[in-house]
Scaffold this motif. Sequence first.
Motif, PDB file in Angstrom:
ATOM      1  N   LYS A 112       0.957  -1.450   0.031  1.00  0.00           N
ATOM      2  CA  LYS A 112       0.116   0.497   0.410  1.00  0.00           C
ATOM      3  C   LYS A 112       0.809   1.477  -0.025  1.00  0.00           C
ATOM      4  N   GLU A 113       1.594   1.030   0.852  1.00  0.00           N
ATOM      5  CA  GLU A 113       3.034   2.333   0.416  1.00  0.00           C
ATOM      6  C   GLU A 113       3.407   2.345  -0.503  1.00  0.00           C
ATOM      7  N   ASP A 114       3.465   1.340  -1.306  1.00  0.00           N
ATOM      8  CA  ASP A 114       4.420   1.930  -2.464  1.00  0.00           C
ATOM      9  C   ASP A 114       3.548   1.917  -3.417  1.00  0.00           C
ATOM     10  N   ILE A 115       2.540   2.271  -3.558  1.00  0.00           N
ATOM     11  CA  ILE A 115       1.321   2.642  -3.886  1.00  0.00           C
ATOM     12  C   ILE A 115       0.829   3.791  -4.144  1.00  0.00           C
ATOM     13  N   GLU A 116       0.869   4.032  -2.760  1.00  0.00           N
ATOM     14  CA  GLU A 116       0.853   5.774  -2.503  1.00  0.00           C
ATOM     15  C   GLU A 116       2.549   6.466  -2.495  1.00  0.00           C
ATOM     16  N   ASN A 117       2.980   6.255  -2.590  1.00  0.00           N
ATOM     17  CA  ASN A 117       4.431   6.763  -2.968  1.00  0.00           C
ATOM     18  C   ASN A 117       3.829   6.933  -4.687  1.00  0.00           C
ATOM     19  N   GLU A 118       4.028   5.934  -5.361  1.00  0.00           N
ATOM     20  CA  GLU A 118       4.053   6.087  -7.074  1.00  0.00           C
ATOM     21  C   GLU A 118       2.611   7.315  -7.322  1.00  0.00           C
ATOM     22  N   ALA A 119       2.061   6.656  -6.782  1.00  0.00           N
ATOM     23  CA  ALA A 119       1.196   8.254  -7.352  1.00  0.00           C
ATOM     24  C   ALA A 119       0.957   9.378  -6.721  1.00  0.00           C
ATOM     25  N   LYS A 120       2.591  10.074  -5.629  1.00  0.00           N
ATOM     26  CA  LYS A 120       2.332  11.107  -5.610  1.00  0.00           C
ATOM     27  C   LYS A 120       3.223  11.277  -6.283  1.00  0.00           C
ATOM     28  N   PHE A 121       4.435  10.366  -6.577  1.00  0.00           N
ATOM     29  CA  PHE A 121       5.310  10.575  -8.318  1.00  0.00           C
ATOM     30  C   PHE A 121       4.501  11.116  -9.472  1.00  0.00           C
ATOM     31  N   TYR A 122       3.304  10.389  -9.606  1.00  0.00           N
ATOM     32  CA  TYR A 122       3.092  10.285 -10.870  1.00  0.00           C
ATOM     33  C   TYR A 122       2.227  11.884 -10.586  1.00  0.00           C
ATOM     34  N   GLU A 123       1.927  12.487  -9.656  1.00  0.00           N
ATOM     35  CA  GLU A 123       1.053  13.752  -9.163  1.00  0.00           C
ATOM     36  C   GLU A 123       2.087  14.875  -9.466  1.00  0.00           C
ATOM     37  N   GLU A 124       3.764  14.366  -9.011  1.00  0.00           N
ATOM     38  CA  GLU A 124       4.777  15.110  -9.564  1.00  0.00           C
ATOM     39  C   GLU A 124       5.046  15.044 -11.124  1.00  0.00           C
ATOM     40  N   LEU A 125       4.948  13.865 -11.318  1.00  0.00           N
ATOM     41  CA  LEU A 125       5.308  14.278 -13.454  1.00  0.00           C
ATOM     42  C   LEU A 125       4.598  15.540 -13.577  1.00  0.00           C
ATOM     43  N   ARG A 126       3.206  14.945 -13.558  1.00  0.00           N
ATOM     44  CA  ARG A 126       2.181  15.518 -13.657  1.00  0.00           C
ATOM     45  C   ARG A 126       2.196  17.390 -13.956  1.00  0.00           C
ATOM     46  N   GLN A 127       2.532  17.472 -12.582  1.00  0.00           N
ATOM     47  CA  GLN A 127       3.190  19.272 -12.874  1.00  0.00           C
ATOM     48  C   GLN A 127       3.800  19.562 -12.951  1.00  0.00           C
TER      49      GLN A 127
END
Length: 145
Positions: A112-127
């Motif tokens: 779950k932590e990996d998925i949450e971190n990955e979601a943060k990376f995707y948001e960062e990439l989008r920005q």
Amino acid sequence: MSSFDDISIMFDTESKKLSNMINIAETKSDLSIPEIIDTYYQIINVSSMNTMLKQQISSDNQKTLLDKILEIEKMITEKFNSDIHPRIMEDLVKSIQETTRILQSGSGQKSKEDIENEAKFYEELRQKMSTKEFVEQYDKGLSND
């Protein structure tokens, strides 16, 4: 006080703010996304004021204002457009590549932590990609001048 005087006062305030932002961008090696966006908006804002004020300057008693306008234009051209802007573009490209590499290196089974971190990376990439697009639009405007 006339609207020209109001605009002149606002120009003075905004150009000081821009000068400060450019000095920060010059000395800071890694600007945040909000800092990048704020700096570009400030450049666009002050450049628009420059254009408007130059069209309205009519007498020699406004020479001080004209000198200030020319000084700001020179700072934008020589410091920002020639040095800081290309560095920001390069940093954004490298950062997008690094974030993309991190996301692509993910393994199969994820906590779950990996998925949450990955979601943060995707948001960062989008920005970052959105900011890069904004900076590229500014770059295209430079090419048209």
